[in-house]
Design a protein around this motif. Structure first.
Motif: not given
Length: 576
Positions: A168-175, A131-140
């Protein structure tokens, strides 16, 4: 990144549009939870003694996970289903880690059906779950599959004890931030602390996840309404604390615990450096005293805005009332007032976005000239010529730091003038030749043009004559620019005004040439071919408009913008 501890407390929000209940117990720093032991997958197949087995099984599974090839992966897992909890590379990643980061939704959806909840909690060598990796990549979509299977994954930290939401916030993944925040019970579970909540807010500011207002503050973007409303609610409850606690929250941790403390994580100034106008507007509305806050360099947020050229923040000075006078009189630790800062160039100084079609040096210089004029008009006369601690006046500092930009800008202006002068010379040559060469020739008996009595001939002569005069005038203007030797920034502005007039004359001369061309068709073509007349005339105007679009749309209007200085008008919306 330094944390802003205690900015957010326990938050309970059912819906932004419904009843909100937020509890902020104190501004003190909460103790972070003890790091969990690393939960690695089985590493049996990584042993050197099983190298052949690794290459035969793990490597094909890794390639299938990367490519999202579920058919090949299923063939392998059907034979050995326990591989779902085995490391398949040297980073101790399972097939789920690899597929989740790549965003292979179909692969992940089928893979989790073969896994237990404990398998989803496995971490790689960097302590990250799938889940951490998906959060960083932004794959909702991948995150939805994992959370629906095992919701506790949201509260399992990854690298450096970071929550998936924080990552996710650090990576700027808004969705992704929006999804994880909604499913994390609004950061109220026992795994969240005041410090971790504060980190999320600061990361959102730095990633501009709250920037949903236009520069003119004309309205909110729909998808940003909840984020801005959340910010208002948070600050509304923070305001119930004492001023000391609020200041501690906004300022955050010091970078250095010595006699001199530095606070680079101050939320207000982080937002100012990022140009996050919406965040600053909301904070000032809730806590107006912050407009007088100073950073470690004794600069206000408006001094920071001038340094970074953020006119959205700077223009708020016009609506601060009497507090504006206290701000514009401020000097930083080097004795620089706001006008000095306009003259200082740094890597963070940016060109105005309105000038994105103009080459860098010219755009930067044009923008800085407008900034200097605007700030100079705001400051009292006593500060306009005041020296800093180095004994330098604002104008002197501006000229010294912009010498290279002036040289490069003059070079660009002369190059454009040389190219356009060629066009102007061609137009002048064509129009002059057309003035002395009459359509249809001359009458051999009278010596007069054949179409003397035709009204269209007068229109042709008039159009060609005006075009010749305008093209010749533009040539003189371009020659004046090419032969000039401007070095001072104030004179460089005159150079641009000359270029604006020269471009105007050239554009008008082209229009009159096309008009003469059209009258020629009307005069020569028989009436039965009137449709052909209209077609050719239309095509000729279309070609000319393509050139005018480049000439006016990309090269001229930015000059008019600078001459009128309408970029720095106060915002329509007031703060209070």
């Amino acid at each position: 990144m330094s944390s802003s501890s205690g900015i957010l407390g326990s938050i309970q929000l059912n819906s932004i549009s419904q009843h909100h209940q937020i509890h902020i117990p104190s501004a003190s720093h909460s103790n972070s939870p003890q790091p969990r032991p690393l939960n690695l997958p089985r590493q049996d197949l990584l042993d050197d003694g099983r190298r052949e087995e690794f290459l035969e099984i793990c490597f094909p599974l890794y390639k299938a996970s990367m490519a999202g090839d579920w058919e090949n992966a299923k063939d392998i897992l059907d034979k050995r289903q326990e591989l779902v909890r085995f490391s398949i590379n040297r980073n101790n990643e399972t097939a789920l880690h690899v597929a989740a980061y790549k965003g292979n939704t179909f692969f992940v959806e089928n893979l989790v059906r073969l896994m237990e909840n404990e398998d989803l909690e496995l971490q790689n060598s960097s302590s990250n779950t799938a889940l951490c990796l998906a959060a960083v990549a932004g794959h909702v979509k991948v995150a939805e599959i994992l959370v629906n299977k095992h919701k506790a994954l949201i509260d399992i930290t990854g690298c450096q004890e970071k929550m998936p939401l924080y990552m996710a916030a650090l990576s700027g993944k808004k969705a992704m931030v929006k999804y994880l925040y909604k499913n994390s019970e609004r950061m109220t579970s026992g795994f969240w602390t005041d410090e971790s909540r504060g980190r999320v807010l600061l990361a959102c500011v730095e990633a501009e996840l709250f920037v949903f207002l236009s520069d003119g503050y004309d309205g909110l973007v729909n998808e940003g309404n909840q984020a801005m409303e959340l910010l208002r609610i948070i600050w509304g409850h923070i305001m119930k604390l004492s001023k000391t606690k609020i200041d501690d929250m906004v300022r955050g941790h010091p970078d250095q615990i010595t006699d001199d403390k530095y606070y680079s994580s101050d939320v207000l100034f982080v937002a100012a450096e990022m140009g996050n106008t919406a965040f600053i507007v909301e904070l000032i509305r809730q806590y107006p005293e912050q407009v007088l806050a100073l950073n470690d360099n004794k600069q206000s947020i408006f001094h920071v805005a001038v340094t970074h050229r953020y006119r959205g923040i700077y223009s708020l000075l016009h609506v601060l009332g009497s507090m504006k006078e206290s701000i514009i009189d401020l000097e930083d630790e080097n004795g620089n007032n706001m006008l000095h800062l306009v003259g200082i160039l740094s890597k963070t100084t940016r060109s105005d976005y309105l000038l994105k079609d103009i080459p860098g040096p010219a755009a930067q210089l044009i923008t800085d000239l407008a900034w200097f004029k605007s700030v100079c008009a705001m400051l009292p006369p006593s500060l306009r010529e005041k020296k800093n601690k180095a004994g330098i006046r604002p104008r002197e500092l501006f000229n010294e730091n912009h010498k290279e930009l002036v040289a490069r800008g003059v070079e660009w202006t002369k190059k454009i003038s040389s190219e356009l002068m060629v066009v102007a010379a061609l137009i002048a040559t064509i129009s002059f030749a057309a003035c002395i060469t009459f359509v249809g020739g001359y009458n051999q008996d009278t010596g007069k043009p054949v179409f003397t009595d035709n009204k269209h001939l007068n229109s042709i002569l008039l159009s060609n004559g005006v075009s010749f005069i305008l093209a010749s005038t533009s040539i003189f203007c371009f020659l004046s620019i090419i032969s000039s030797h401007y070095t001072e920034t104030a004179l460089f502005r005159v150079l641009f005004i000359k270029l604006a007039f020269a471009m105007t004359f050239l554009a008008e001369s082209i229009i009159f040439v096309i008009a003469a061309f059209s009258y020629n068709f009307i005069l020569l073509f028989p009436k039965k071919y009137i449709q052909s007349q209209y077609l050719l005339t239309t095509l000729s105007y279309m070609v000319s408009f393509l050139f005018l679009y480049w000439l006016i749309g990309r090269q001229y209007w930015f000059l008019a913008t600078i001459i009128l200085d309408d970029k720095f008008l106060p915002p329509k919306r007031i703060l209070f």
